[in-house]
Each structure stands twice: as C-alpha cells, then as structure tokens.
Design an enzyme around this catalytic site. Structure first.
Site, PDB file in Angstrom:
ATOM      1  N   ARG A  88       0.850  -1.298  -0.085  1.00  0.00           N
ATOM      2  CA  ARG A  88       0.085   0.017  -0.081  1.00  0.00           C
ATOM      3  C   ARG A  88       0.815   1.271   0.016  1.00  0.00           C
ATOM      4  O   ARG A  88       1.914   1.344   0.816  1.00  0.00           O
ATOM      5  CB  ARG A  88      -0.833   0.002   1.283  1.00  0.00           C
ATOM      6  N   ARG A 157      -2.118   6.409   9.930  1.00  0.00           N
ATOM      7  CA  ARG A 157      -2.191   5.798   8.381  1.00  0.00           C
ATOM      8  C   ARG A 157      -2.397   6.872   7.431  1.00  0.00           C
ATOM      9  O   ARG A 157      -2.010   8.074   7.754  1.00  0.00           O
ATOM     10  CB  ARG A 157      -3.431   5.149   8.359  1.00  0.00           C
ATOM     11  N   LYS A 220      -4.124   1.127  14.875  1.00  0.00           N
ATOM     12  CA  LYS A 220      -3.928   2.133  13.750  1.00  0.00           C
ATOM     13  C   LYS A 220      -4.603   3.431  14.291  1.00  0.00           C
ATOM     14  O   LYS A 220      -5.579   3.402  15.014  1.00  0.00           O
ATOM     15  CB  LYS A 220      -4.788   1.498  12.399  1.00  0.00           C
ATOM     16  N   LYS A 222      -6.387   7.082  12.408  1.00  0.00           N
ATOM     17  CA  LYS A 222      -6.646   7.601  11.027  1.00  0.00           C
ATOM     18  C   LYS A 222      -7.048   9.085  11.109  1.00  0.00           C
ATOM     19  O   LYS A 222      -8.048   9.242  12.114  1.00  0.00           O
ATOM     20  CB  LYS A 222      -7.746   6.770  10.201  1.00  0.00           C
ATOM     21  N   CYS A 442      -7.908 -10.849   0.479  1.00  0.00           N
ATOM     22  CA  CYS A 442      -7.873 -10.568   1.793  1.00  0.00           C
ATOM     23  C   CYS A 442      -8.204 -11.723   2.699  1.00  0.00           C
ATOM     24  O   CYS A 442      -8.760 -12.478   2.551  1.00  0.00           O
ATOM     25  CB  CYS A 442      -9.089  -9.682   2.102  1.00  0.00           C
ATOM     26  N   CYS A 485     -14.157  -1.958   5.595  1.00  0.00           N
ATOM     27  CA  CYS A 485     -13.403  -1.123   5.017  1.00  0.00           C
ATOM     28  C   CYS A 485     -13.752  -0.508   3.990  1.00  0.00           C
ATOM     29  O   CYS A 485     -13.285   0.519   3.317  1.00  0.00           O
ATOM     30  CB  CYS A 485     -12.221  -2.170   4.290  1.00  0.00           C
TER      31      CYS A 485
HETATM   32 FE1  SRM Z   1      -9.202  -1.983   6.026  1.00  0.00          FE
HETATM   33  C1  SRM Z   1      -7.916  -4.881   7.606  1.00  0.00           C
HETATM   34  C2  SRM Z   1      -8.281  -3.257   3.090  1.00  0.00           C
HETATM   35  C3  SRM Z   1      -9.887   0.935   4.522  1.00  0.00           C
HETATM   36  C4  SRM Z   1     -11.057  -1.276   8.665  1.00  0.00           C
HETATM   37  N1  SRM Z   1      -8.046  -3.759   5.463  1.00  0.00           N
HETATM   38  C5  SRM Z   1      -7.669  -4.788   6.148  1.00  0.00           C
HETATM   39  C6  SRM Z   1      -7.007  -5.598   5.624  1.00  0.00           C
HETATM   40  C7  SRM Z   1      -5.529  -4.910   5.431  1.00  0.00           C
HETATM   41  C8  SRM Z   1      -6.920  -7.167   6.039  1.00  0.00           C
HETATM   42  C9  SRM Z   1      -5.930  -7.727   7.218  1.00  0.00           C
HETATM   43  O1  SRM Z   1      -5.618  -7.193   7.978  1.00  0.00           O
HETATM   44  O2  SRM Z   1      -5.381  -8.836   6.762  1.00  0.00           O
HETATM   45  C10 SRM Z   1      -7.292  -5.582   4.251  1.00  0.00           C
HETATM   46  C11 SRM Z   1      -6.360  -5.864   3.012  1.00  0.00           C
HETATM   47  C12 SRM Z   1      -7.352  -6.534   1.769  1.00  0.00           C
HETATM   48  C13 SRM Z   1      -6.631  -6.517   0.560  1.00  0.00           C
HETATM   49  O3  SRM Z   1      -6.287  -7.834  -0.113  1.00  0.00           O
HETATM   50  O4  SRM Z   1      -6.140  -5.656  -0.215  1.00  0.00           O
HETATM   51  C14 SRM Z   1      -7.827  -3.969   4.235  1.00  0.00           C
HETATM   52  N2  SRM Z   1      -8.819  -1.491   4.303  1.00  0.00           N
HETATM   53  C15 SRM Z   1      -8.739  -2.060   2.984  1.00  0.00           C
HETATM   54  C16 SRM Z   1      -8.783  -1.246   1.735  1.00  0.00           C
HETATM   55  C17 SRM Z   1      -7.639  -1.662   0.770  1.00  0.00           C
HETATM   56  C18 SRM Z   1     -10.271  -1.437   1.300  1.00  0.00           C
HETATM   57  C19 SRM Z   1     -10.598  -1.102  -0.162  1.00  0.00           C
HETATM   58  O5  SRM Z   1     -11.091  -1.641  -0.828  1.00  0.00           O
HETATM   59  O6  SRM Z   1     -10.292   0.028  -0.410  1.00  0.00           O
HETATM   60  C20 SRM Z   1      -8.688  -0.086   2.295  1.00  0.00           C
HETATM   61  C21 SRM Z   1      -7.235   0.578   2.359  1.00  0.00           C
HETATM   62  C22 SRM Z   1      -7.291   2.022   2.852  1.00  0.00           C
HETATM   63  C23 SRM Z   1      -6.181   2.749   2.985  1.00  0.00           C
HETATM   64  O7  SRM Z   1      -5.589   3.068   1.726  1.00  0.00           O
HETATM   65  O8  SRM Z   1      -5.240   2.571   3.944  1.00  0.00           O
HETATM   66  C24 SRM Z   1      -9.115  -0.103   3.777  1.00  0.00           C
HETATM   67  N3  SRM Z   1     -10.263  -0.523   6.533  1.00  0.00           N
HETATM   68  C25 SRM Z   1     -10.498   0.683   5.641  1.00  0.00           C
HETATM   69  C26 SRM Z   1     -11.374   1.446   6.552  1.00  0.00           C
HETATM   70  C27 SRM Z   1     -12.070   2.927   5.643  1.00  0.00           C
HETATM   71  C28 SRM Z   1     -11.573   4.102   6.149  1.00  0.00           C
HETATM   72  O9  SRM Z   1     -10.211   3.717   7.023  1.00  0.00           O
HETATM   73  O10 SRM Z   1     -11.830   5.102   5.727  1.00  0.00           O
HETATM   74  C29 SRM Z   1     -11.672   0.887   7.570  1.00  0.00           C
HETATM   75  C30 SRM Z   1     -12.638   1.431   8.604  1.00  0.00           C
HETATM   76  C31 SRM Z   1     -12.595   2.475   9.411  1.00  0.00           C
HETATM   77  C32 SRM Z   1     -11.588   2.122  10.513  1.00  0.00           C
HETATM   78  O11 SRM Z   1     -10.542   1.817  10.546  1.00  0.00           O
HETATM   79  O12 SRM Z   1     -12.591   1.990  11.522  1.00  0.00           O
HETATM   80  C33 SRM Z   1     -11.032  -0.062   7.595  1.00  0.00           C
HETATM   81  N4  SRM Z   1      -9.545  -2.939   7.850  1.00  0.00           N
HETATM   82  C34 SRM Z   1     -10.534  -2.319   8.789  1.00  0.00           C
HETATM   83  C35 SRM Z   1     -10.316  -3.097  10.199  1.00  0.00           C
HETATM   84  C36 SRM Z   1     -11.064  -3.020  11.275  1.00  0.00           C
HETATM   85  C37 SRM Z   1     -10.298  -2.053  12.113  1.00  0.00           C
HETATM   86  C38 SRM Z   1     -11.183  -2.159  13.495  1.00  0.00           C
HETATM   87  O13 SRM Z   1     -10.833  -1.059  14.188  1.00  0.00           O
HETATM   88  O14 SRM Z   1     -11.908  -3.017  14.022  1.00  0.00           O
HETATM   89  C39 SRM Z   1      -9.127  -4.232   9.633  1.00  0.00           C
HETATM   90  C40 SRM Z   1      -8.741  -5.334  10.443  1.00  0.00           C
HETATM   91  C41 SRM Z   1      -7.926  -5.009  11.540  1.00  0.00           C
HETATM   92  O15 SRM Z   1      -7.523  -3.804  11.588  1.00  0.00           O
HETATM   93  O16 SRM Z   1      -7.600  -5.743  12.482  1.00  0.00           O
HETATM   94  C42 SRM Z   1      -8.665  -3.934   8.413  1.00  0.00           C
HETATM   95 FE1  SF4 Z   2     -11.166  -7.780   4.039  1.00  0.00          FE
HETATM   96 FE2  SF4 Z   2     -11.675  -5.057   4.769  1.00  0.00          FE
HETATM   97 FE3  SF4 Z   2     -13.003  -6.189   3.080  1.00  0.00          FE
HETATM   98 FE4  SF4 Z   2     -13.082  -7.355   5.585  1.00  0.00          FE
HETATM   99  S1  SF4 Z   2     -13.778  -5.367   5.092  1.00  0.00           S
HETATM  100  S2  SF4 Z   2     -13.116  -8.402   3.639  1.00  0.00           S
HETATM  101  S3  SF4 Z   2     -10.726  -6.846   6.123  1.00  0.00           S
HETATM  102  S4  SF4 Z   2     -10.971  -5.810   2.774  1.00  0.00           S
END
Ligand code: SRM
Ligand code: SF4
Length: 571
Positions: A88, A157, A220, A222, A442, A485
C-alpha cells in the site's frame, strides 16, 4: 513527529508482560527492523518465515497474503499456500503526479499482476507481488518520491483529504495542510531505509522514535480533512477528523472531530462502529499541535491489553468524551474554541468536467470499485503521458484528472473517447457505490465484495427501475467482513459478509455520512436481501417527501430505528 519529544521506551503505564503479545513484539522489534531483511533472503518459502516479521512488515505498508481461490487445491496437493504480498502506497490526500502515475503503472505491469487498486483511503495498492519483487517495487516508487511507510500498522495511516473539484485556493490550502500533517506524523525509524533501500545503519544518540517510542500506537490511527459541503472522505469515520472552516479571507481553521471508526466483530457486542464527535475548533496554525495532542492522549491511554478494544473510539467511550477532551487540551496547552457551524450535502463524487475559479478543469472518471484492470491502466497511461496536472484518487475509489488547462482538454477528451471512457454510462447508484477488496486476496474476507457488488447492483437497479426510481442517488457499500473497509455502516444501504453468499443487511445511514445505519437482516442470502430492498424501495417511491433521501425515509417510515443508543441491531 517532533513533539512532544520523549522516548517512551520505558514509559508505558504498565509492565510489558501484562500487555498484549503485539506490544511485546513491537517493543522487541528494534524499531520495526525485526528479522525482515533476513526473511527476504529465505529461498525455501514464498512467505516471510517469521510470524513477527509478517506483522512488522505492515508498518512498512506490506501485507503477506495468499491466493484464497487456490488455497484448498494447494492444500490437497500438499503445496504451501500461493503466498504473495499486497503493498500500500502512502499518498496524502490521494494526490499523485503524472510521472508518479507512470511509475506506478510500470511497476504494476512488471510485478503486480497487471492491476492496481484504488483504496477507500485514496491510495494505490499493488496485489499479487512475489517476495522477490518487494524491493524492486519499493525502490521503483522511491525514484518518484513515493513510499509505503506506515501505510499500515499501529501508527498514523494515510491522511485523507476532500478532493473537491468545486474549489481551488481553499482546496489547495487544506490539501497542503493534510500533506504537512502526514509528513509530521510519519514514523522516524530508519528501518525502512535500511531494509528496502539498502542504507547503512548509522549510530545516533538521538531517540529513534521521538513520538512513537518502541511500542508505537496501541492500534492504527486515521486522520482526515473534510471541506464542506463535501464529506467525500467521511470525516465521521476518522479517529481524528478536521472539518475546514472558510472565512472571508480564506481558511480560518478546523472543527475537530474525534473517535470515529467502523470496525466491529459479529457476536462481540463490545465492538461497534462509532461516529466521530465534534469537540471544538482550532485555528489553522494549531493543527499540528492538535494532532500531536490527540495522538498523545490515545498513545498513552489506549488499551494495550486487548487489541479488539484498542482503537481510539473505545478509549473515548471508556474514559468519557469530556475527560478525553480535557486531556487533549492539557497536552495542547489551550482549550478548544467553540465549534463553528458547517454543512455537508453529500459524500459522493461529482462526475464529468468541473471548472474551478482558477480556470482549471477537472474530470472525474468512474472506476468500478477502484479496480484498475489492464484496460483502465492502458487508458490512464496514455492520459498520464500528456497530462500536465495531477491525478486525485477519490475516497469513493474514482480518479480525477485534475488541473487541466482549457487548451489541454481536447487532447484528454480524445483519449477518453479512444478508450471508451468519454460517456459516463454508470448510474448514480453505481458511481458512488463502494466495495472493499475481499476475496481472493484479503485474509479476513468471509464473503465476496469487489467481485460480487457489480452483479448485485444490476439487481438493485432493476428494483429502482421497477419502482420509478431510476437515477436516484442512494449510497450503497459492501464489505466482505464486519471490519468495514468500505465504511458500510454509514451507507444508506450497507452489506457486510458473514459467509460465502451470506451478508448482514443494514439500512438507514445518512446520505452524507452523518448517521450510522442499522442491521435489518442478519446472515441472509441475495433473495432475502432483495426482498427487503424491494419492499423498502417500493414504499420510498410511494411515500417519500420531496427531497427526502432513502436513508432518512427508512427511519421516518419506521423501517429502521435511528441510532440513538449504542446498539444498532434492529430488534
Ligand atoms: Fe481495511 C484490515 C483493506 C480501508 C477497517 N483492510 C484490512 C486488511 C489489511 C486485511 C488484513 O488485516 O489482513 C485488508 C487488505 C485486503 C486486501 O487484499 O487488499 C484491508 N482497508 C482495506 C482497503 C484496501 C479496502 C479497499 O477496498 O479499499 C482500504 C485501504 C485504505 C488505505 O488506503 O489505507 C481499507 N479499513 C479501511 C477502512 C475505511 C477507512 O479507513 O476510511 C476501515 C474502516 C475505518 C476504521 O478503521 O475503523 C477499515 N481494515 C479495517 C479493519 C477493522 C479495524 C477495527 O478497528 O476494527 C481491519 C482489521 C484489523 O485492523 O484488524 C482492516
Ligand atoms: Fe478484507 Fe476489509 Fe473487506 Fe473485511 S472489510 S473483507 S478486512 S477488505
């Protein structure tokens, strides 16, 4: 970050052995070095052999994954999983130059499965990267001054910013502020330079991480900047959101919103999405001090025992909003001023050509779920070769060809035409619908998202047509698991994956991201979801008031109850 300048190596309020395993892992990592460099040399496996290094690499913007489509088959054949990596990029405010675009394109074609993904936080992800290609990608990015530092991990982030093509000077000021904050909060460890660029380690008496210390943030963190009336970057979903306030002489400052977050876990009611609370106003010259203070409070008071409760939203709910606000003010050295009035109208993108007061033109191009396949890569490569302005990634995963001079427009139009992108054929529903990546890369996905939402939207569009609602803008977001996400819990229609083909369905979110939705069906398949939508959309068509958005209607009509208390399950 440079202030407050304390090395927190020995400053945790509790002994390390009482904290979560991840805290001990960070502490022992020598500021994120671990044994990553050694693991990259291991020829026996396509993975990085140490589980701790896999976690540490997240702080360097890299996730180890495996192709889940072939996981079972490889297991049957007694082969190791098809390991590959996601990388990323750190891209504050989602802005990149044409030269950077061309480099990203070149690296994706050479090492990233000929695809790039625009994320919901306005940056790029490479998928399908093999271990030997990690350094070539990161060094290639470095040639155009891009990096992947802290794109993931327990740190601040990628900083988001509205990409509003309606404004020019005001937008430039706020975007510059987002970049300043991003540069300020970046970890200082030299580990990244040593591992990925091959720099020598240099001895220094200075603390290696003046702000983060050895254990970084509890989780994390944000940050994002919104420019009303557009809430495209969903300020209420950020740990720390800044809402720009414009006065007669330009940017005056920001309302500060804290404690937003989407992630929840099914069957774990102590985890929940939360909208950020607006706690006051700071003038523009206090933004860095305010970010420092907010992050300091979370760094020192966040839950380091239970990672499920380590996000800032839980620290706020555990300590109380007033307590947290007071603590931030003490670190900042002054109280917040009263929040100023502001007004959001939507969180979607504006499509087609827009002109800003500086005479520049901006063209938003729809990219289905942010997926740049070879066809779109070809189109944008041709455009990047002649484009003199910037590209802006929108939080809705679309691309803006930004800053085009009037005399350059015809050439861009010709290329859009040549690549079949001149007419925006996607419906309003589709243009701002968001799906997360989910399967097959993912590791946390429970159901399809990016690969399924387009088909489901076909069926929802058919319902809209049937009820005379064609072209109605309704926000739809799908996530392959409850982590959210795609920020599904603030969509008017939200889906989160439970199992293959099964989703929770949520209704009632605010049109501009100002209200959480509620679950109306749990763990159901497509037929049940469409049944609920058919009924709700039919009633909307018949009973709505002029100008009433679908989310608002579902609440007024009693289809869901507005979220006024913590729980948001609809029974
Ligand atoms: Fe996310 C984890 C993809 C935005 C909440 N997210 C993941 C992981 C890295 C899975 C992992 O931990 O193994 C995913 C990778 C999938 C892949 O194959 O690429 C993933 N998140 C993404 C992306 C790529 C989704 C997308 O389709 O665009 C976004 C990348 C953003 C970036 O450029 O940094 C992405 N993730 C978000 C958002 C939206 C936002 O931030 O505006 C959220 C919700 C907001 C938040 O953080 O509360 C989000 N991602 C999570 C979570 C839940 C966090 C929590 O507090 O519970 C996880 C799981 C974790 O962290 O344990 C996670
Ligand atoms: Fe993976 Fe985030 Fe989609 Fe869950 S919401 S499936 S962690 S990319």
């Amino acid at each position: 970050m440079t202030s407050p300048t304390i090395d927190r190596s020995h400053d945790l309020s509790q002994p390390l052995d009482r904290l979560s395993a991840d805290e001990r892992m960070k502490d022992a990592s020598d500021y994120l070095r671990g044994t990553i460099a050694e693991g990259l040399l291991d020829r026996i496996t396509g993975a990085v052999p140490s589980a701790d290094d896999v976690k540490l690499m997240k702080f360097h913007g890299i996730y180890q994954q495996d192709d889940r489509d072939v996981r079972d088959e490889r297991r049957r054949q007694k082969l190791e999983p098809a390991f590959q990596f996601m990388i990323r990029v750190r891209l504050p405010g989602g802005v990149c130059t044409a030269a950077q675009w061309l480099k990203l394109d070149e690296l994706a074609r050479a090492h990233g499965g000929q695809t790039l993904r625009i994320t919901t936080r306005q940056t790029f992800q490479f998928h399908w990267v093999l271990k030997d290609s990690l350094r070539p990608i990161i060094q290639g990015l470095h040639e155009t001054l891009l990096d992947t530092v802290a794109a993931c991990g327990d740190d601040s982030r990628g900083v988001m910013c509205t990409v509003d093509p309606q404004s020019s000077r005001f937008h430039a000021e706020v975007a510059a502020m987002a970049k300043r904050v991003s540069d300020h909060v970046i970890p200082r460890t030299r580990a990244y330079h040593e591992i990925w660029y091959g720099d020598e380690r240099v001895a220094s008496s200075e603390p290696e991480e003046p702000f983060y210390g050895r254990t970084y943030m509890p989780r994390k963190f944000k940050i994002g900047f919104a420019l009303p009336p557009s809430n495209d970057m969903d300020v209420y979903a950020q740990d720390l959101g800044f809402i720009a306030i414009e006065g007669p002489n330009g940017l005056e400052g920001f309302n500060v919103a804290i404690g937003g977050g989407m992630g929840r876990t099914d069957q774990a009611p102590h985890t929940y999405p939360r909208l950020a609370s607006v706690i006051g106003f700071v003038p523009a010259d206090k933004v860095i001090a305010c970010s420092d203070a907010v992050m300091t409070v979370q760094r020192d008071h966040g839950d380091r025992k239970d990672r499920q409760r380590a996000r800032f939203k839980y620290t706020i709910d555990d300590k109380g909003l007033d307590w947290i606000k007071g603590a931030i003010e003490r670190v900042m050295g002054e109280p917040f001023a009263e929040a100023r009035p502001f007004h959001f109208t939507s969180n979607g993108d504006s499509f087609g050509w827009n002109q800003t007061p500086d005479g520049r033109l901006h063209r938003t191009v729809y990219v289905q779920n942010g997926r740049l396949d070879l066809k779109l890569l070809d189109a944008f490569r041709d455009i990047a070769r002649i484009h003199r302005g910037a590209f802006r990634m929108t939080p809705n995963q679309n691309v803006i060809i930004a800053g085009v001079k009037a005399e350059e427009r015809a050439a861009i139009d010709a290329l859009l035409e040549e690549h079949g992108l001149a007419q925006e054929s996607a419906s309003p529903l589709r243009r701002n619908a968001i799906a997360c990546v989910a399967l097959p890369t993912c590791g946390l996905a429970m159901a399809e998202s990016e690969r399924y939402l387009p088909d489901l939207l076909d069926r929802i569009e058919a319902l809209l047509d049937r009820h005379g609602l064609t072209g109605e803008p309704i926000t739809v977001r799908m996530s392959g698991c409850p982590n959210g996400c795609s920020r599904p819990y603030i969509a008017e229609i939200g889906f989160t994956g439970r199992a293959p083909g099964k989703y929770n369905l949520y209704l009632g979110g605010g049109f501009h991201g100002e209200r959480l939705n509620r679950m109306v069906r749990e763990n159901v398949g497509e037929a049940a979801m469409l049944d609920v939508l058919d009924d709700a959309l039919g009633r909307y068509a018949r009973e709505r008031e002029p100008g009433e958005h679908f989310g608002d209607f579902t609440i007024r009509a009693g289809i869901v109850r507005a979220v006024t208390e913590g729980r948001f399950f609809n029974d």
